[in-house]
Scaffold this active site. Structure first.
Site, PDB file in Angstrom:
ATOM      1  N   HIS A  73       0.776  -1.146   0.091  1.00 60.05           N
ATOM      2  CA  HIS A  73      -0.057  -0.163   0.103  1.00 60.05           C
ATOM      3  C   HIS A  73       0.774   1.301   0.135  1.00 60.05           C
ATOM      4  O   HIS A  73       0.373   2.363  -0.187  1.00 60.05           O
ATOM      5  CB  HIS A  73      -0.942   0.059   1.245  1.00 60.05           C
ATOM      6  CG  HIS A  73      -0.711   0.224   2.640  1.00 60.05           C
ATOM      7  ND1 HIS A  73      -0.136  -0.859   3.465  1.00 60.05           N
ATOM      8  CD2 HIS A  73      -0.130   1.600   3.023  1.00 60.05           C
ATOM      9  CE1 HIS A  73       0.378  -0.263   4.504  1.00 60.05           C
ATOM     10  NE2 HIS A  73       0.296   1.146   4.351  1.00 60.05           N
ATOM     11  N   ASP A 118      -0.077  -7.713   1.484  1.00 61.24           N
ATOM     12  CA  ASP A 118       0.499  -6.228   1.693  1.00 61.24           C
ATOM     13  C   ASP A 118       2.151  -6.346   1.600  1.00 61.24           C
ATOM     14  O   ASP A 118       2.775  -5.991   2.672  1.00 61.24           O
ATOM     15  CB  ASP A 118       0.020  -5.293   2.873  1.00 61.24           C
ATOM     16  CG  ASP A 118       0.132  -3.938   2.838  1.00 61.24           C
ATOM     17  OD1 ASP A 118       0.516  -3.434   1.879  1.00 61.24           O
ATOM     18  OD2 ASP A 118      -0.241  -3.398   3.996  1.00 61.24           O
ATOM     19  N   GLN A 205       1.012   6.236  11.772  1.00 57.77           N
ATOM     20  CA  GLN A 205       1.038   6.585  10.747  1.00 57.77           C
ATOM     21  C   GLN A 205       2.262   6.824  10.346  1.00 57.77           C
ATOM     22  O   GLN A 205       3.131   7.429  11.254  1.00 57.77           O
ATOM     23  CB  GLN A 205       0.387   7.941  10.495  1.00 57.77           C
ATOM     24  CG  GLN A 205      -1.155   7.937  10.331  1.00 57.77           C
ATOM     25  CD  GLN A 205      -1.698   8.081  11.865  1.00 57.77           C
ATOM     26  OE1 GLN A 205      -0.922   8.254  12.809  1.00 57.77           O
ATOM     27  NE2 GLN A 205      -3.046   7.857  11.874  1.00 57.77           N
ATOM     28  N   GLY A 206       2.919   6.385   9.112  1.00 53.50           N
ATOM     29  CA  GLY A 206       4.283   6.596   8.704  1.00 53.50           C
ATOM     30  C   GLY A 206       5.193   5.667   8.943  1.00 53.50           C
ATOM     31  O   GLY A 206       6.219   5.517   8.463  1.00 53.50           O
ATOM     32  N   ASP A 207       4.684   4.446   9.576  1.00 51.81           N
ATOM     33  CA  ASP A 207       5.488   3.302   9.982  1.00 51.81           C
ATOM     34  C   ASP A 207       5.283   2.302   8.967  1.00 51.81           C
ATOM     35  O   ASP A 207       5.757   1.246   8.832  1.00 51.81           O
ATOM     36  CB  ASP A 207       5.329   2.739  11.519  1.00 51.81           C
ATOM     37  CG  ASP A 207       5.611   3.678  12.426  1.00 51.81           C
ATOM     38  OD1 ASP A 207       7.075   3.958  12.439  1.00 51.81           O
ATOM     39  OD2 ASP A 207       5.050   3.847  13.465  1.00 51.81           O
ATOM     40  N   SER A 208       4.081   2.499   8.069  1.00 56.86           N
ATOM     41  CA  SER A 208       3.719   1.420   7.114  1.00 56.86           C
ATOM     42  C   SER A 208       5.002   0.929   6.388  1.00 56.86           C
ATOM     43  O   SER A 208       5.849   1.778   6.008  1.00 56.86           O
ATOM     44  CB  SER A 208       2.894   2.160   6.139  1.00 56.86           C
ATOM     45  OG  SER A 208       1.482   2.283   6.597  1.00 56.86           O
TER      46      SER A 208
END
Length: 259
Positions: A73, A118, A205-208
């Protein structure tokens, strides 16, 4: 519905930071999350040399010295791509000693549609001379204590972190994870949950795309998950959900060999 929930948590934002570890037993309602809370503690320089920060606002790990493993993603379609910059070799993103390399190609997991599968690979223009992170090829290590590190938000809705942070979270069984509101669509054998019933410690958020890892039988780091999705950050009864790397180990190896 689950795809919408993903947007609440791990999807790439201009942030980078929370983390996780897993205990050998499923989390009980009596467990309290240890300090620190979301955002974790600062990692030492060189502690996790395989960590990579990607310019679109995601994390990743060096699968080889020229290929980064991240989340599907976080990237677009499979094909040539020179728009991504990978930063490595430092915990401080503003350090003058940081290594920065552009991408040349992106490979996104075949069949990825927002639910499961993913994972993605990013080929770099040149190798980065740093240690890589091996991935689990069996479910042997899909339990116990996991570590997660990243530059993502240190609080829900927060901003990117300058310094790499780390934290730990406990394993959550599929059955327990599915029992939480919004997690009924968890895909067994493709996703793994980790977090505290009480919340307080989590990816954000941002650790994906960043790795979830632990020590193997030889006391070496091994990657068992990829930061994927969750509801909010560090909320009670809302664990982080990670791509189960061992399920896709063969596909990842084959794809990497062809890059």
């Amino acid at each position: 519905m689950k795809s919408l929930l993903k947007a609440l948590k791990r999807c790439a934002v201009a942030g980078a930071a929370a983390l996780a570890v897993v205990s050998l037993q499923p989390v009980s309602s009596a467990q309290a999350a240890p300090a620190p809370v979301v955002g974790g503690t600062r990692a030492a320089q060189g502690e996790f040399p395989f960590m990579v920060r990607l310019s679109m606002g995601c994390g990743g790990a060096l699968y080889t010295q020229q290929i980064v493993l991240t989340a599907a993603h976080c990237v677009g379609r499979t094909g040539a791509n020179t728009s991504i910059t990978a930063t490595a070799g430092v915990v401080d993103l503003q350090s003058s000693s940081r290594i920065q390399v552009r991408s040349t190609y992106v490979y996104r997991a075949p069949g990825y549609n927002g639910d499961g599968k993913d994972w993605a690979l990013i080929k770099l223009a040149q190798p980065i001379n740093l240690p890589t992170l091996k991935i689990a090829t069996t479910t042997q290590y899909n339990t116990g204590t996991f570590t997660v590190a990243g530059w993502g938000a240190a609080s829900e809705g927060g901003s990117q972190q300058r310094y790499l942070l780390k934290a730990t979270v406990p394993f959550v069984s599929d059955a327990t994870c599915r029992s939480y509101s919004g997690y009924g669509g968890l895909i067994a054998n493709e996703e793994i949950c980790a977090g505290y019933t009480a919340g307080g410690v989590d990816t954000c958020q941002g650790d994906s795309g960043g790795p979830m890892f632990r020590r193997d039988s030889a006391n070496q780091w091994i990657q068992v998950g990829i930061v994927s999705w969750g509801i909010g950050c560090a909320r009670p009864n809302a664990p982080g959900v990670y791509t189960e790397v061992s399920t896709f180990a063969s596909a990842i190896a084959s794809a990497a060999a062809g890059l």
